[in-house]
Design a protein around this motif. Structure first.
Motif, PDB file in Angstrom:
ATOM      1  N   ALA A 100      -4.882   2.006 113.630  1.00  0.00           N
ATOM      2  CA  ALA A 100      -6.337   2.110 113.553  1.00  0.00           C
ATOM      3  C   ALA A 100      -6.876   2.864 114.751  1.00  0.00           C
ATOM      4  N   LEU A 101      -8.063   3.428 114.581  1.00  0.00           N
ATOM      5  CA  LEU A 101      -8.813   4.029 115.678  1.00  0.00           C
ATOM      6  C   LEU A 101      -9.854   3.030 116.163  1.00  0.00           C
ATOM      7  N   ASN A 102      -9.984   2.877 117.479  1.00  0.00           N
ATOM      8  CA  ASN A 102     -10.978   1.993 118.060  1.00  0.00           C
ATOM      9  C   ASN A 102     -11.850   2.777 119.034  1.00  0.00           C
ATOM     10  N   TYR A 103     -13.133   2.439 119.044  1.00  0.00           N
ATOM     11  CA  TYR A 103     -14.068   3.117 119.945  1.00  0.00           C
ATOM     12  C   TYR A 103     -14.873   2.081 120.713  1.00  0.00           C
ATOM     13  N   ASN A 104     -15.032   2.311 122.028  1.00  0.00           N
ATOM     14  CA  ASN A 104     -15.859   1.465 122.870  1.00  0.00           C
ATOM     15  C   ASN A 104     -17.057   2.274 123.329  1.00  0.00           C
ATOM     16  N   GLY A 105     -18.253   1.804 123.017  1.00  0.00           N
ATOM     17  CA  GLY A 105     -19.475   2.569 123.268  1.00  0.00           C
ATOM     18  C   GLY A 105     -20.241   2.151 124.499  1.00  0.00           C
ATOM     19  N   SER A 106     -19.545   1.780 125.574  1.00  0.00           N
ATOM     20  CA  SER A 106     -20.240   1.367 126.793  1.00  0.00           C
ATOM     21  C   SER A 106     -20.771   2.553 127.582  1.00  0.00           C
ATOM     22  N   GLY A 107     -20.340   3.786 127.209  1.00  0.00           N
ATOM     23  CA  GLY A 107     -20.759   4.990 127.920  1.00  0.00           C
ATOM     24  C   GLY A 107     -19.554   5.686 128.532  1.00  0.00           C
ATOM     25  N   ILE A 108     -19.668   6.995 128.752  1.00  0.00           N
ATOM     26  CA  ILE A 108     -18.584   7.796 129.321  1.00  0.00           C
ATOM     27  C   ILE A 108     -18.885   8.033 130.797  1.00  0.00           C
ATOM     28  N   LYS A 109     -17.974   7.584 131.657  1.00  0.00           N
ATOM     29  CA  LYS A 109     -18.157   7.770 133.095  1.00  0.00           C
ATOM     30  C   LYS A 109     -17.685   9.163 133.523  1.00  0.00           C
ATOM     31  N   ILE A 110     -18.196   9.611 134.671  1.00  0.00           N
ATOM     32  CA  ILE A 110     -17.796  10.908 135.216  1.00  0.00           C
ATOM     33  C   ILE A 110     -16.277  10.989 135.386  1.00  0.00           C
ATOM     34  N   SER A 111     -15.659   9.907 135.805  1.00  0.00           N
ATOM     35  CA  SER A 111     -14.219   9.915 136.085  1.00  0.00           C
ATOM     36  C   SER A 111     -13.369   9.625 134.851  1.00  0.00           C
ATOM     37  N   ASP A 112     -13.987   9.360 133.681  1.00  0.00           N
ATOM     38  CA  ASP A 112     -13.228   9.055 132.470  1.00  0.00           C
ATOM     39  C   ASP A 112     -12.533  10.300 131.933  1.00  0.00           C
ATOM     40  N   TYR A 113     -11.304  10.126 131.491  1.00  0.00           N
ATOM     41  CA  TYR A 113     -10.554  11.213 130.867  1.00  0.00           C
ATOM     42  C   TYR A 113     -10.165  10.830 129.449  1.00  0.00           C
ATOM     43  N   SER A 114      -9.941  11.852 128.634  1.00  0.00           N
ATOM     44  CA  SER A 114      -9.660  11.640 127.213  1.00  0.00           C
ATOM     45  C   SER A 114      -8.325  10.949 127.000  1.00  0.00           C
ATOM     46  N   GLN A 115      -8.280  10.084 126.001  1.00  0.00           N
ATOM     47  CA  GLN A 115      -7.026   9.566 125.484  1.00  0.00           C
ATOM     48  C   GLN A 115      -6.495  10.562 124.452  1.00  0.00           C
ATOM     49  N   ILE A 116      -5.405  10.211 123.770  1.00  0.00           N
ATOM     50  CA  ILE A 116      -4.759  11.161 122.865  1.00  0.00           C
ATOM     51  C   ILE A 116      -5.588  11.464 121.629  1.00  0.00           C
ATOM     52  N   THR A 117      -6.622  10.651 121.349  1.00  0.00           N
ATOM     53  CA  THR A 117      -7.438  10.882 120.149  1.00  0.00           C
ATOM     54  C   THR A 117      -8.876  11.255 120.475  1.00  0.00           C
ATOM     55  N   GLY A 118      -9.237  11.416 121.737  1.00  0.00           N
ATOM     56  CA  GLY A 118     -10.602  11.804 122.073  1.00  0.00           C
ATOM     57  C   GLY A 118     -11.234  10.843 123.055  1.00  0.00           C
ATOM     58  N   ILE A 119     -12.196  11.337 123.824  1.00  0.00           N
ATOM     59  CA  ILE A 119     -12.856  10.529 124.834  1.00  0.00           C
ATOM     60  C   ILE A 119     -13.561   9.341 124.178  1.00  0.00           C
ATOM     61  N   GLY A 120     -13.324   8.148 124.691  1.00  0.00           N
ATOM     62  CA  GLY A 120     -13.912   6.924 124.157  1.00  0.00           C
ATOM     63  C   GLY A 120     -13.096   6.266 123.061  1.00  0.00           C
ATOM     64  N   TRP A 121     -12.151   7.013 122.476  1.00  0.00           N
ATOM     65  CA  TRP A 121     -11.345   6.510 121.362  1.00  0.00           C
ATOM     66  C   TRP A 121      -9.971   6.064 121.846  1.00  0.00           C
ATOM     67  N   ASP A 122      -9.400   5.125 121.120  1.00  0.00           N
ATOM     68  CA  ASP A 122      -8.054   4.650 121.409  1.00  0.00           C
ATOM     69  C   ASP A 122      -7.335   4.421 120.092  1.00  0.00           C
ATOM     70  N   LEU A 123      -6.084   4.864 119.994  1.00  0.00           N
ATOM     71  CA  LEU A 123      -5.284   4.640 118.797  1.00  0.00           C
ATOM     72  C   LEU A 123      -4.500   3.355 118.959  1.00  0.00           C
ATOM     73  N   SER A 124      -4.711   2.415 118.055  1.00  0.00           N
ATOM     74  CA  SER A 124      -3.964   1.163 118.045  1.00  0.00           C
ATOM     75  C   SER A 124      -2.740   1.347 117.161  1.00  0.00           C
ATOM     76  N   ALA A 125      -1.575   1.474 117.789  1.00  0.00           N
ATOM     77  CA  ALA A 125      -0.310   1.630 117.066  1.00  0.00           C
ATOM     78  C   ALA A 125       0.800   1.235 118.020  1.00  0.00           C
TER      79      ALA A 125
END
Length: 664
Positions: A100-125
């Motif tokens: 599954a794809l999961n997204y956390n909408g707390s906001g994107i910080k300046i120091s945040d970097y993308s995961q393998i599926t896009g900024i803010g998203w995480d692949l659960s596998a």
């Protein structure tokens, strides 16, 4: 003894655990769930790669079911948007392996970097255990030694002060595997304690450097063996200095079910890096003013180098899922991105799930669309995604961010020094503000999910807001909470609006300290980032005691939680080190030290009340829980520091605890 007390039950389901909705149509007949047998179902509705509109009209029941299972809404305790997009389930004799794809909408910080599926998203596998190192990597002999407070004295500290491996704090481990996630610490006897409590058994083999987690509910065993580390370097011009190991990870290699069935996970090594702004600002106090001292300041970057493993396949009998990646490079980062994953049975490819991505101007990866491909040239759209893109977020080494790290201002030559106070004197004349800015905090956050039927969900955010702990005044805080969700069943359908109001909010931070160290009363070194604990255990800047969900028909539901003041995190115990022993001085309230976290007794639902459109109570439910205090464990951690007591400075110890207590 056992106590019955009324507490709160977390109503927001962790996105990694949301797999209980309408199941995907079975990919395999029942015999495929028996170990050693597999069968292929080849009934597929092929949709030519025509226009998007024509594809909508030709959607299969499978694609519609997948769309209906997308879960998007706020966590009722924090107000943070949580999105779960179930994609596929591998069925086994012992359960399912969800992807599954999961997204956390707390906001994107300046120091945040993308995961393998896009900024803010995480692949659960699959699964992973990640260690966050506290002071030094766990040394269990030392942790066992320091846990006895009676051993501490001046000689005890002198004997260890030059030992670079001296470890006084247990590291924190974050784990996830199909159906569960959490965190734990290892004590000096190498025994794991989850906090908050979870009904799992975790074993660590220090000789083989591997973890095994046993799930008593399923009877399954999860083996984590592949190991990787991360480190950082301080970079200033051509100068580069190793700054130590930052964390490490163990990857899920095998699931063994009680009937002997085995699921295996394979990986390939991957190396990537990213860079963030770092600095240390020198400040001198001169009478009633403070001055920035350029010669004392260090303006640099921190490069994080990560050795990791990328999941390449999941296998069970004749079933297999293969994961395919592409390289992704920007000016200050390099990593890999997930292109697609392919589903096989008996070595026959059944379908491909593909991810369409591009990048934001600052290089962050942007997930635009997910679709299924049954054959070349045949697509089944699942969903597409839009984001708030104006204003345009700058690069990751930008110096304009708020207390919590979210972008808050423009400027090419901003000062790294925060607008703070030194001995009551403001640094505002040469500093950058740390006050949040809504539009900039919202930049690159998920704006809408668009379904192939033409329906959509649009997300309207606002900044957190709460009352300061020690002042009778409100404060706008960093990070996003959901204000409204606007749903449309189709392009020409009337929208339905869900809105949310938050009451009893208290700002979690009791101070915003930036001073790294001081020499006497005239010379100070300041960090560009806040050193205080400013985020709740669940990642929110404000803790709410009541959240109300307003439904489209005018009715509403109110969720009540224990007020923050009744279950605050506890300041650490303070001990002054003497020649022969230590002296207990109460609690350390003036220095920024780790606290004993009690979020486990805050984020449980206490009462849920449903009202009709006229404000009349339709239903009220109260919740009671059993707190098993006989099974409660408290694992201590210690920080050695210097503290002003009266007219002198003494060596002191701050002692805090990780609490593992069953709540039934």
């Amino acid at each position: 003894m056992r106590l019955f007390i009324t507490m709160l039950l977390l109503c927001g389901i962790p996105i990694s655990n949301v797999f209980s909705q309408e199941p995907e149509p079975k990919e395999y007949p029942e015999q495929a769930q028996v170990p050693g047998k597999s069968s292929v179902s080849s009934e597929e509705l092929d949709i030519p790669d025509l226009t998007w509109t024509m594809n909508n009209a030709l959607l299969s029941s499978e694609a519609r079911a997948m769309t209906n299972r997308i879960n998007a809404g706020p966590d009722k305790y924090t107000g943070t948007l949580q999105v779960n997009v179930p994609l596929y389930e591998m069925r086994t004799s012992g359960g399912v392996i969800p992807i599954a794809l999961n997204y956390n909408g707390s906001g994107i910080k300046i120091s945040d970097y993308s995961q393998i599926t896009g900024i803010g998203w995480d692949l659960s596998a699959g699964g992973k255990i990640t260690r966050a190192i506290k002071s030094k990597a766990d040394n269990f002999t030392m942790l066992r030694d320091v846990n006895d407070i009676k051993k501490w004295n001046t000689k005890f500290i002198w004997d260890h002060q030059d030992d670079n491996s001296w470890d006084t704090e247990p590291d924190v481990y974050f784990f996830e595997f199909p159906g569960m996630s959490g965190r734990f610490v290892l004590d000096g006897d190498c025994i794991a304690h989850t906090f908050p409590y979870l009904p799992v058994k975790i074993e660590y083999d220090s000789l083989a450097n591997l973890f095994t987690i046993y799930d008593p509910q399923q009877g399954a065993r999860y083996l984590f063996k592949d190991y990787a580390t991360s480190s950082s370097r301080i970079v200033q011009g051509y100068f580069s200095q190793y700054a130590g190991e930052t964390d490490s990870s163990w990857y899920l290699n095998e699931i063994k079910y009680p009937d002997g069935a085995t699921v295996t996970f394979s990986y390939t090594k991957s190396n990537y890096y990213y860079t963030i702004y770092e600095g240390e600002i020198g400040i001198a106090k001169d009478g009633s003013t403070v001055k920035y001292i350029n010669g004392w300041s260090v303006d640099c970057e921190r490069r994080i180098d990560i050795d990791s493993y990328q999941l390449t396949s999941i296998q069970y009998n004749e079933q297999e899922i293969k994961f395919l990646y592409d390289d992704h490079k920007t000016g200050n980062a390099s990593n890999t991105i997930l292109n697609s994953f392919e589903v096989y049975a008996n070595k026959q490819k059944l379908k491909t799930f593909s991810f369409v991505c591009d990048t934001f101007p600052n290089g962050n990866l942007r997930l635009k669309q997910v679709y299924i491909k049954a054959k070349p040239g045949h697509k089944r759209p699942i969903a597409s995604f839009t984001y708030y893109e104006d204003p345009i977020m700058p690069g990751h080494t930008h110096r304009g961010f708020d207390h919590w790290g979210y972008w808050n201002q423009d400027g090419e030559n901003l000062s790294g020094c925060p607008d703070t106070e030194i001995e009551g004197i403001s640094t505002s004349d040469f500093a950058s503000t740390r006050i949040p800015d809504f539009e900039r905090t919202r930049a690159q956050s998920l704006k809408s999910i668009v379904y192939p039927s033409g329906g959509s969900k649009e997300f309207i955010y606002e900044l957190h807001r709460g009352k300061l702990q020690h002042k009778d005044m409100m404060m706008i805080c960093g990070g996003l909470r959901i204000q409204k969700i606007i749903e449309r069943d189709g392009i020409n359908y009337k929208p339905s609006e869900y809105s949310y109001t938050y009451d009893g909010g208290v700002v979690y931070a009791d101070r915003f300290n930036y001073v790294i160290k001081n020499y006497g009363t005239y010379h100070y070194f300041v960090s560009p980032r806040c050193l205080s604990s400013i985020m709740d255990f669940l990642g929110s800047s404000v803790v709410y005691s009541s959240v109300t969900e307003h439904l489209p028909n005018g009715s509403y539901v109110k969720y009540d939680y224990t007020p923050f003041d009744e279950c605050k995190d506890i300041y650490p115990e303070k001990y002054k080190v003497l020649d022969e022993t230590v002296e207990y001085l109460g609690f350390e309230t003036s220095e920024d030290m780790p606290k004993t976290i009690r979020a486990w007794c805050r984020n449980l639902l206490q009462q849920e009340t449903a009202y009709d459109a006229n404000g009349k109570i339709v239903k009220r439910t109260k919740f009671e829980y059993l707190i098993d205090s006989t099974a409660c464990d408290s694992i201590p951690g210690h920080v050695v520091y210097r503290s002003h007591i009266g007219d002198h400075t003494y060596t002191c110890i701050a002692r805090y605890y990780r609490i593992c207590c069953p709540v039934l």
